[in-house]
Write an enzyme that holds these catalytic residues in place. Sequence first.
Site, PDB file in Angstrom:
ATOM      1  N   TRP A  64      52.608  64.646 117.082  1.00 43.12           N
ATOM      2  CA  TRP A  64      52.691  63.975 115.778  1.00 43.12           C
ATOM      3  C   TRP A  64      52.896  64.951 114.629  1.00 43.12           C
ATOM      4  O   TRP A  64      53.484  64.611 113.611  1.00 43.12           O
ATOM      5  CB  TRP A  64      51.451  63.103 115.532  1.00 43.12           C
ATOM      6  CG  TRP A  64      50.136  63.849 115.547  1.00 43.12           C
ATOM      7  CD1 TRP A  64      49.332  64.050 116.624  1.00 43.12           C
ATOM      8  CD2 TRP A  64      49.479  64.479 114.435  1.00 43.12           C
ATOM      9  NE1 TRP A  64      48.218  64.774 116.265  1.00 43.12           N
ATOM     10  CE2 TRP A  64      48.283  65.045 114.925  1.00 43.12           C
ATOM     11  CE3 TRP A  64      49.778  64.617 113.092  1.00 43.12           C
ATOM     12  CZ2 TRP A  64      47.390  65.752 114.112  1.00 43.12           C
ATOM     13  CZ3 TRP A  64      48.886  65.316 112.277  1.00 43.12           C
ATOM     14  CH2 TRP A  64      47.717  65.869 112.791  1.00 43.12           C
ATOM     15  N   TRP A  74      50.449  59.246 110.345  1.00 44.97           N
ATOM     16  CA  TRP A  74      50.860  59.856 111.623  1.00 44.97           C
ATOM     17  C   TRP A  74      49.729  59.819 112.640  1.00 44.97           C
ATOM     18  O   TRP A  74      49.945  59.515 113.815  1.00 44.97           O
ATOM     19  CB  TRP A  74      51.372  61.290 111.399  1.00 44.97           C
ATOM     20  CG  TRP A  74      52.824  61.255 111.046  1.00 44.97           C
ATOM     21  CD1 TRP A  74      53.354  61.283 109.795  1.00 44.97           C
ATOM     22  CD2 TRP A  74      53.916  61.083 111.953  1.00 44.97           C
ATOM     23  NE1 TRP A  74      54.722  61.159 109.870  1.00 44.97           N
ATOM     24  CE2 TRP A  74      55.094  61.039 111.172  1.00 44.97           C
ATOM     25  CE3 TRP A  74      54.025  60.974 113.336  1.00 44.97           C
ATOM     26  CZ2 TRP A  74      56.365  60.882 111.757  1.00 44.97           C
ATOM     27  CZ3 TRP A  74      55.294  60.820 113.914  1.00 44.97           C
ATOM     28  CH2 TRP A  74      56.437  60.777 113.124  1.00 44.97           C
ATOM     29  N   TRP A 101      44.025  51.671 101.510  1.00 46.09           N
ATOM     30  CA  TRP A 101      44.449  52.616 102.563  1.00 46.09           C
ATOM     31  C   TRP A 101      44.756  53.985 101.950  1.00 46.09           C
ATOM     32  O   TRP A 101      44.419  55.021 102.499  1.00 46.09           O
ATOM     33  CB  TRP A 101      45.706  52.097 103.278  1.00 46.09           C
ATOM     34  CG  TRP A 101      45.399  51.150 104.392  1.00 46.09           C
ATOM     35  CD1 TRP A 101      45.591  49.806 104.387  1.00 46.09           C
ATOM     36  CD2 TRP A 101      44.847  51.486 105.688  1.00 46.09           C
ATOM     37  NE1 TRP A 101      45.186  49.279 105.595  1.00 46.09           N
ATOM     38  CE2 TRP A 101      44.739  50.292 106.409  1.00 46.09           C
ATOM     39  CE3 TRP A 101      44.444  52.670 106.300  1.00 46.09           C
ATOM     40  CZ2 TRP A 101      44.235  50.240 107.708  1.00 46.09           C
ATOM     41  CZ3 TRP A 101      43.946  52.628 107.597  1.00 46.09           C
ATOM     42  CH2 TRP A 101      43.838  51.426 108.281  1.00 46.09           C
ATOM     43  N   GLU A 103      46.235  47.458 100.439  1.00 44.79           N
ATOM     44  CA  GLU A 103      47.107  48.611 100.737  1.00 44.79           C
ATOM     45  C   GLU A 103      46.720  49.814  99.877  1.00 44.79           C
ATOM     46  O   GLU A 103      46.784  50.954 100.325  1.00 44.79           O
ATOM     47  CB  GLU A 103      48.574  48.252 100.510  1.00 44.79           C
ATOM     48  CG  GLU A 103      49.094  47.192 101.451  1.00 44.79           C
ATOM     49  CD  GLU A 103      48.880  47.545 102.909  1.00 44.79           C
ATOM     50  OE1 GLU A 103      49.259  48.641 103.323  1.00 44.79           O
ATOM     51  OE2 GLU A 103      48.312  46.701 103.641  1.00 44.79           O
ATOM     52  N   TRP A 116      51.641  67.102 124.928  1.00 42.50           N
ATOM     53  CA  TRP A 116      52.888  66.505 124.438  1.00 42.50           C
ATOM     54  C   TRP A 116      54.068  67.163 125.153  1.00 42.50           C
ATOM     55  O   TRP A 116      54.002  68.342 125.502  1.00 42.50           O
ATOM     56  CB  TRP A 116      53.015  66.717 122.924  1.00 42.50           C
ATOM     57  CG  TRP A 116      51.875  66.150 122.126  1.00 42.50           C
ATOM     58  CD1 TRP A 116      50.831  66.830 121.587  1.00 42.50           C
ATOM     59  CD2 TRP A 116      51.662  64.773 121.782  1.00 42.50           C
ATOM     60  NE1 TRP A 116      49.986  65.967 120.915  1.00 42.50           N
ATOM     61  CE2 TRP A 116      50.477  64.688 121.023  1.00 42.50           C
ATOM     62  CE3 TRP A 116      52.363  63.584 122.036  1.00 42.50           C
ATOM     63  CZ2 TRP A 116      49.969  63.489 120.514  1.00 42.50           C
ATOM     64  CZ3 TRP A 116      51.869  62.384 121.534  1.00 42.50           C
ATOM     65  CH2 TRP A 116      50.686  62.346 120.796  1.00 42.50           C
ATOM     66  N   ASN A 158      57.243  50.711 105.084  1.00 49.10           N
ATOM     67  CA  ASN A 158      56.015  50.982 105.851  1.00 49.10           C
ATOM     68  C   ASN A 158      56.097  50.516 107.308  1.00 49.10           C
ATOM     69  O   ASN A 158      55.679  51.232 108.217  1.00 49.10           O
ATOM     70  CB  ASN A 158      54.816  50.320 105.170  1.00 49.10           C
ATOM     71  CG  ASN A 158      53.528  50.584 105.923  1.00 49.10           C
ATOM     72  OD1 ASN A 158      53.162  51.734 106.138  1.00 49.10           O
ATOM     73  ND2 ASN A 158      52.865  49.529 106.372  1.00 49.10           N
TER      74      ASN A 158
HETATM   75  C1  LIG Z   1      53.726  57.702 109.542  1.00 46.14           C
HETATM   76  C2  LIG Z   1      53.462  57.277 108.120  1.00 46.14           C
HETATM   77  C3  LIG Z   1      53.652  58.181 107.088  1.00 46.14           C
HETATM   78  C4  LIG Z   1      53.397  57.800 105.755  1.00 46.14           C
HETATM   79  N1  LIG Z   1      53.572  58.725 104.757  1.00 46.14           N
HETATM   80  C5  LIG Z   1      53.292  58.383 103.478  1.00 46.14           C
HETATM   81  C6  LIG Z   1      53.440  59.329 102.435  1.00 46.14           C
HETATM   82  O1  LIG Z   1      53.781  60.489 102.642  1.00 46.14           O
HETATM   83  N2  LIG Z   1      53.189  58.916 101.165  1.00 46.14           N
HETATM   84  C7  LIG Z   1      52.797  57.634 100.881  1.00 46.14           C
HETATM   85  O2  LIG Z   1      52.592  57.310  99.710  1.00 46.14           O
HETATM   86  N3  LIG Z   1      52.613  56.747 101.864  1.00 46.14           N
HETATM   87  C8  LIG Z   1      52.860  57.066 103.144  1.00 46.14           C
HETATM   88  N4  LIG Z   1      52.701  56.138 104.137  1.00 46.14           N
HETATM   89  C9  LIG Z   1      52.138  54.826 103.800  1.00 46.14           C
HETATM   90  C10 LIG Z   1      53.151  53.718 103.476  1.00 46.14           C
HETATM   91  O3  LIG Z   1      54.130  53.638 104.465  1.00 46.14           O
HETATM   92  C11 LIG Z   1      53.812  53.886 102.130  1.00 46.14           C
HETATM   93  O4  LIG Z   1      52.839  54.108 101.137  1.00 46.14           O
HETATM   94  C12 LIG Z   1      54.610  52.647 101.736  1.00 46.14           C
HETATM   95  O5  LIG Z   1      55.607  52.381 102.675  1.00 46.14           O
HETATM   96  C13 LIG Z   1      55.220  52.833 100.374  1.00 46.14           C
HETATM   97  O6  LIG Z   1      56.011  51.746 100.006  1.00 46.14           O
HETATM   98  P1  LIG Z   1      55.572  50.779  98.836  1.00 46.14           P
HETATM   99  O7  LIG Z   1      55.182  51.563  97.652  1.00 46.14           O
HETATM  100  O8  LIG Z   1      56.636  49.760  98.679  1.00 46.14           O
HETATM  101  O9  LIG Z   1      54.266  50.121  99.466  1.00 46.14           O
HETATM  102  P2  LIG Z   1      53.470  48.798  99.087  1.00 46.14           P
HETATM  103  O10 LIG Z   1      53.447  47.952 100.305  1.00 46.14           O
HETATM  104  O11 LIG Z   1      53.991  48.199  97.864  1.00 46.14           O
HETATM  105  O12 LIG Z   1      51.992  49.328  98.877  1.00 46.14           O
HETATM  106  C14 LIG Z   1      51.500  49.713  97.590  1.00 46.14           C
HETATM  107  C15 LIG Z   1      50.939  51.102  97.636  1.00 46.14           C
HETATM  108  O13 LIG Z   1      49.838  51.165  98.516  1.00 46.14           O
HETATM  109  C16 LIG Z   1      49.801  52.427  99.166  1.00 46.14           C
HETATM  110  N5  LIG Z   1      49.935  52.213 100.600  1.00 46.14           N
HETATM  111  C17 LIG Z   1      50.523  51.167 101.223  1.00 46.14           C
HETATM  112  N6  LIG Z   1      50.397  51.287 102.568  1.00 46.14           N
HETATM  113  C18 LIG Z   1      49.734  52.439 102.776  1.00 46.14           C
HETATM  114  C19 LIG Z   1      49.305  53.125 103.953  1.00 46.14           C
HETATM  115  N7  LIG Z   1      49.512  52.640 105.183  1.00 46.14           N
HETATM  116  N8  LIG Z   1      48.672  54.300 103.804  1.00 46.14           N
HETATM  117  C20 LIG Z   1      48.432  54.809 102.579  1.00 46.14           C
HETATM  118  N9  LIG Z   1      48.806  54.208 101.432  1.00 46.14           N
HETATM  119  C21 LIG Z   1      49.448  53.038 101.530  1.00 46.14           C
HETATM  120  C22 LIG Z   1      50.975  53.223  98.627  1.00 46.14           C
HETATM  121  O14 LIG Z   1      50.515  54.015  97.561  1.00 46.14           O
HETATM  122  C23 LIG Z   1      51.916  52.141  98.143  1.00 46.14           C
HETATM  123  O15 LIG Z   1      52.795  52.560  97.122  1.00 46.14           O
HETATM  124  C24 LIG Z   1      52.942  56.490 105.481  1.00 46.14           C
HETATM  125  C25 LIG Z   1      52.765  55.601 106.530  1.00 46.14           C
HETATM  126  C26 LIG Z   1      53.023  55.970 107.827  1.00 46.14           C
HETATM  127  C27 LIG Z   1      52.818  54.981 108.952  1.00 46.14           C
END
Ligand SMILES: Cc1cc2nc3c(=O)[nH]c(=O)nc-3n(C[C@H](O)[C@H](O)[C@H](O)COP(=O)(O)OP(=O)(O)OC[C@H]3O[C@@H](n4cnc5c(N)ncnc54)[C@H](O)[C@@H]3O)c2cc1C
Length: 480
Positions: free
Chosen positions: A370, A393, A289, A286, A317, A352
């Site tokens: 989007w 997005w 990503w 993650e 759209w 997420n």
């Molecule tokens: C439409 C959309 C918008 C999003 N906007 C943001 C945003 O503005 N800021 C943001 O930090 N994340 C964003 N994310 C990614 C992700 O949803 C969040 O990072 C995550 O939900 C944060 O929760 P967590 O720290 O418990 O994640 P965990 O599951 O604990 O993951 C650990 C870390 O990995 C990174 N991470 C995890 N999944 C992703 C992902 N898909 N993309 C990028 N990094 C990821 C984050 O830094 C996160 O804190 C977005 C995802 C989607 C689908």
Amino acid sequence: MLRAEGILVWMDRLKILIHWFRRDLRLTDNTALAAAGREAAVVPFYVLDPERVRMDGHGPAYWQFHLESLRELSAKLEKQGSRLILREGALLAEMERLAAETGANGIFFNRLYEPASVDQEQKVAGLGRHLGIEVRTFKDYVLHEGGEVRTGSGSAYTIFTPYAKKWETLTKARPVKAIRCSVPPILKKLRTMRLPSLGRLGMSSALRIPAAGEKAGLDLLRRFVRERLAGYDQTRDFPAVDGTSRLSPHLCHGTVSIRSVYHAALAAAAKGTPRARRAGGVYLKELVWREFFSQVLAQFPFVGRGCFRPQYDRLKWRNREDWFLAWREGRTGYPLVDAAMRQLRETGWMHNRLRMMASMFLTKDLLIDWRWGERYFMEKLADGDMASNNGGWQWSAGTGTDAAPYFRIFSPARQSRRFDPGGVFIRQWLPGLVPLSAAEIHAPWLQKRLPLAKLDFPEPVVNHEVQRQKTLDMFDRINR
Ligand SMILES: Cc1cc2nc3c(=O)[nH]c(=O)nc-3n(C[C@H](O)[C@H](O)[C@H](O)COP(=O)(O)OP(=O)(O)OC[C@H]3O[C@@H](n4cnc5c(N)ncnc54)[C@H](O)[C@@H]3O)c2cc1C
């Protein structure tokens, strides 16, 4: 003289460096700050640029988290006999003024990658040249910058899996050793302003945002690796379970460093059972990503305005304002989407799985551009990070880096049955639906036991199957 990990380091007493805090609001494991502290006495500096606050699209959740983190940072510096110099105004003017007031020999800061931040960096570099002082920048927000993760032919990766494979082979920087920066005598005499309230930024809030600051972030990280990491792969998709790290606001504002998170997770996983090691691997993916999207934005900054696949800028759209409002207010009639949107509005964070589902619903069920959703998320999230938000997005909309994504369309009711099977999360955010059983709650319009009006819950704004076909047709018209 300063003490770093038991080693005495001599330095030139006259040398003064400004450390410009940006989204690195911490004293531990801060690359630029530690480098400045090793070389000179440090002036800790933060500029609140009202123009930037107005333009960058963040709302109260982000700023509340940011200001609370700044408050903690400032208190920690005071405890060390230092001070945060906080100024309000245009970045360059304030930077130039401070450089003159302190006679600083240089400005150090950590790099960021979104276009507006890169633009600031270039301007500060220009200021350094103009003043004849050193400007030194550091990699800190990511483990690997775009330029480090290259294909065999030297180009940037545009597909996640090969990028991740390459990323994993590269050596990762260790957390930076803690250093107590020496304080220049001039620091006491410098003007600093009080931290503004949200109201001063033109925002109001009664949000239940996550706890901010370095201490809260490090506590969260410790608890996560100790208690939840080993089950991460099993629990991370279920919004009713506290299964993810919730570190995103800390990584976004830099109250915890990416190196600390990476190495803590790696070490905990290595000590665990084979199952825990697997879970640790899923977690580290993650983080990849985050780095992937960061380098996509850095190398292809046009994604901040349009589709990564430019042909999709021609998509037609529907952009119905009333549907957009229903989505924002959590009134679409699809319970898990609505519950997710309420979680976002009230806490500045969304799980997420729900971010994926809510964004796909906006784009592929409501056929709304989007960019409308991207903007709204940015305004509401405490962790609003331009690269991750944009990447998320475009992933959901099917316009991004994914190879064959546009026909991936989630059914909101099926997602709901799968990821909130007992309806626990839905009931938490939509108390009106509490009387429904686990079988009924995912598609309330199908049950006849209790009328929707009595449940105070709307009819679905659209029919998923009909909208799904419209979306496929919309993409097919471009792909033909
Ligand atoms: C439409 C959309 C918008 C999003 N906007 C943001 C945003 O503005 N800021 C943001 O930090 N994340 C964003 N994310 C990614 C992700 O949803 C969040 O990072 C995550 O939900 C944060 O929760 P967590 O720290 O418990 O994640 P965990 O599951 O604990 O993951 C650990 C870390 O990995 C990174 N991470 C995890 N999944 C992703 C992902 N898909 N993309 C990028 N990094 C990821 C984050 O830094 C996160 O804190 C977005 C995802 C989607 C689908």
